[in-house]
Design an enzyme around this catalytic site. Sequence first.
Site, short mmCIF file in Angstrom:
data_model
loop_
_atom_site.label_atom_id
_atom_site.label_comp_id
_atom_site.label_asym_id
_atom_site.label_seq_id
_atom_site.Cartn_x
_atom_site.Cartn_y
_atom_site.Cartn_z
N HIS A 191 0.81 -1.22 0.00
CA HIS A 191 0.00 0.00 0.00
C HIS A 191 0.84 1.27 0.00
O HIS A 191 0.46 2.29 -0.56
CB HIS A 191 -0.97 -0.01 1.18
N ARG A 298 -9.89 4.94 -1.79
CA ARG A 298 -9.62 4.04 -0.67
C ARG A 298 -9.89 4.82 0.62
O ARG A 298 -9.02 5.51 1.15
CB ARG A 298 -8.16 3.57 -0.69
N ASN A 456 -5.11 -6.89 -7.13
CA ASN A 456 -4.00 -6.99 -6.16
C ASN A 456 -4.26 -8.12 -5.17
O ASN A 456 -3.41 -8.96 -4.91
CB ASN A 456 -3.83 -5.69 -5.37
N ARG A 467 1.21 -10.55 -1.25
CA ARG A 467 1.57 -9.51 -2.23
C ARG A 467 2.59 -8.51 -1.72
O ARG A 467 3.20 -7.79 -2.49
CB ARG A 467 0.31 -8.76 -2.66
N CYS A 504 -9.74 -2.45 -10.95
CA CYS A 504 -9.11 -1.31 -10.26
C CYS A 504 -7.79 -1.70 -9.60
O CYS A 504 -7.16 -0.88 -8.95
CB CYS A 504 -10.06 -0.71 -9.23
#
Length: 577
Positions: A191, A298, A456, A467, A504
């Site tokens: 992130h 987000r 993701n 990830r 997205c």
Amino acid sequence: MHLKGLGVSPGIGIGRALVLKRATRELRFRVPESLVKRELERFDDARARSRDQIQHIKARIADSAGTEHAYLFDAQLLMLDDAMLVDRTASIIRQERLNAESALQRALEQISAFFEQAEDAYLRERKGDVADVVGRIVMNLRAAGDPADLFKGLEGPLVLVADEITPSVIAQLDWSRLAALVTDVGSWTYHTAILARSIRVPAVAGLHNASAVILPGANVAVDGATGEVIVDPDDSTLARIATQRRRREAYEQSLDEYRGLAAVTEDGVAIRLEANVEAPGDAARALERGAEGIGLFRSEFLLASGGQAALTEESQYAAYRQLIESAGGSRVTVRTFDVSEPQLRIEHAGVEGARAPLGLRGIRLSLALDEIFQAQLRALLRAAVHGPLRIMFPFVSGVDELRDAKAAVARAAESVRARGVDVPSVPVGVMIEVPSAALTADLLAEEADFFSIGTNDLIQYCLAVDRTDDRVSRLYEPLHPAILRTIRLVARAGRRRRIPVAVCGEMAADPVLMTLLVGLGLTEFSMAAGSIPVAKRVLRDLRASDARTIANRSLRAKTPADVEKALTQFLAPQEKR
Ligand code: PEP
Ligand code: MG
């Protein structure tokens, strides 16, 4: 010194290293001459506060256990003023111009080494006492003021070197001072990397030990495209970097002409390109870069920057209103909080901490904390009068959760209406990022207004690859046949029920992968605003019919390498055309 990591936010940045160790909560940087006095004063203030505290502790122990047990604290009081600690630290601050915390840490290391060599066992044990005293001073240094304020007086652009860093820490900093960011951990979909791209700060992740080997104050050049990090570059390296930077800037400028052009393939298929944004104020800039709307806001980033206060209905209403208004009438999709439990509990809002990957997070958590969820939904529904808004739920795993979430929206709407406020109808959608949601996309499509595929998470859960862990990033493979099949399944389910399906996740921002996604029938994408001009350029040179051919060929391939081969064979001759 050359280090090589994963380039996660393109661009070149050069600046002085500021080292942040989250594991030990240590912040190390070099201060300019003008701030040496400030650091010495901070050190003295922290010692004075430590002295008061230790005296208080000593009195308590003497009262409850007798004065003979309080002697230990006399020793600590002496250490607080001991020249070995105080003078040493002060001279490190003066000579090496280190901030007080790291100078103190350095002094402790030297003193500990001295005690370790002592013959006398009693003396060797004193090492623990010194560490205790130093720990207290450091605690008091930290308690005084906001660490972000400390950066203010520092000279020049800074390269933040961290073992790991959460978006909430970045959100607190003055980004205009950040030339680049490098981290020991992380990968492309970390992130913090996503945030770095969105604020256009070059970043390199997955460096393993950068925070240990790069010294505070070192000159660091970072290439966020190649993953190169050069410490104290010589003149010829600096010249090479400057040329690269000019070339890259020229390339970016050449893309400017695409900002205002339509995103349409050569054979006339219109593609909707929207932006992922993390701050309400970024929407206008995203539209300037050619986005047709905001495809993913987000919302948990509000907590990262605003802490507890960001959880209230009023403050969220103001943020969503600002977001919607700065989108100027374009569609905005807000995802409800996707965080883990400690970040969403009122008393802990905004605290650092990764999402519990398979735990109570996303929609599960919102459904468990009804009061917080209702406040968010009420804020969203009220903000919807200011422009076209869609609400999207993260981490949905099946129809039950969607139904519960929709019921929560209905309740929130009822309570807003009960106040006499109008609530327009707001489409409600689902992020497809959990394999069970993808596999039941046909069922979800009957009850959702739209889908947005979060590649993701979808990739990490389909392939069982964390990830954010660069050590397994080789296995994080968007071209895995399982991923292509899953995306096709979701796209088909959406088409059959005539609901829009977007992508997205970061996969959408990669021109080659986007080609494949177009071939799989997807016509809506949301990505970092900076990627939009290049996406338009790729789309305008692409024939959707060719993309379908390549997608069909890719779907027959058995391994990610085979898919890649098919893709390169297809794209290579096309580039020559
Ligand atoms: C995703 O999972 O693809 C996504 C877009 O959301 P996030 O990266 O915030 O998990
Ligand atoms: Mg996700």
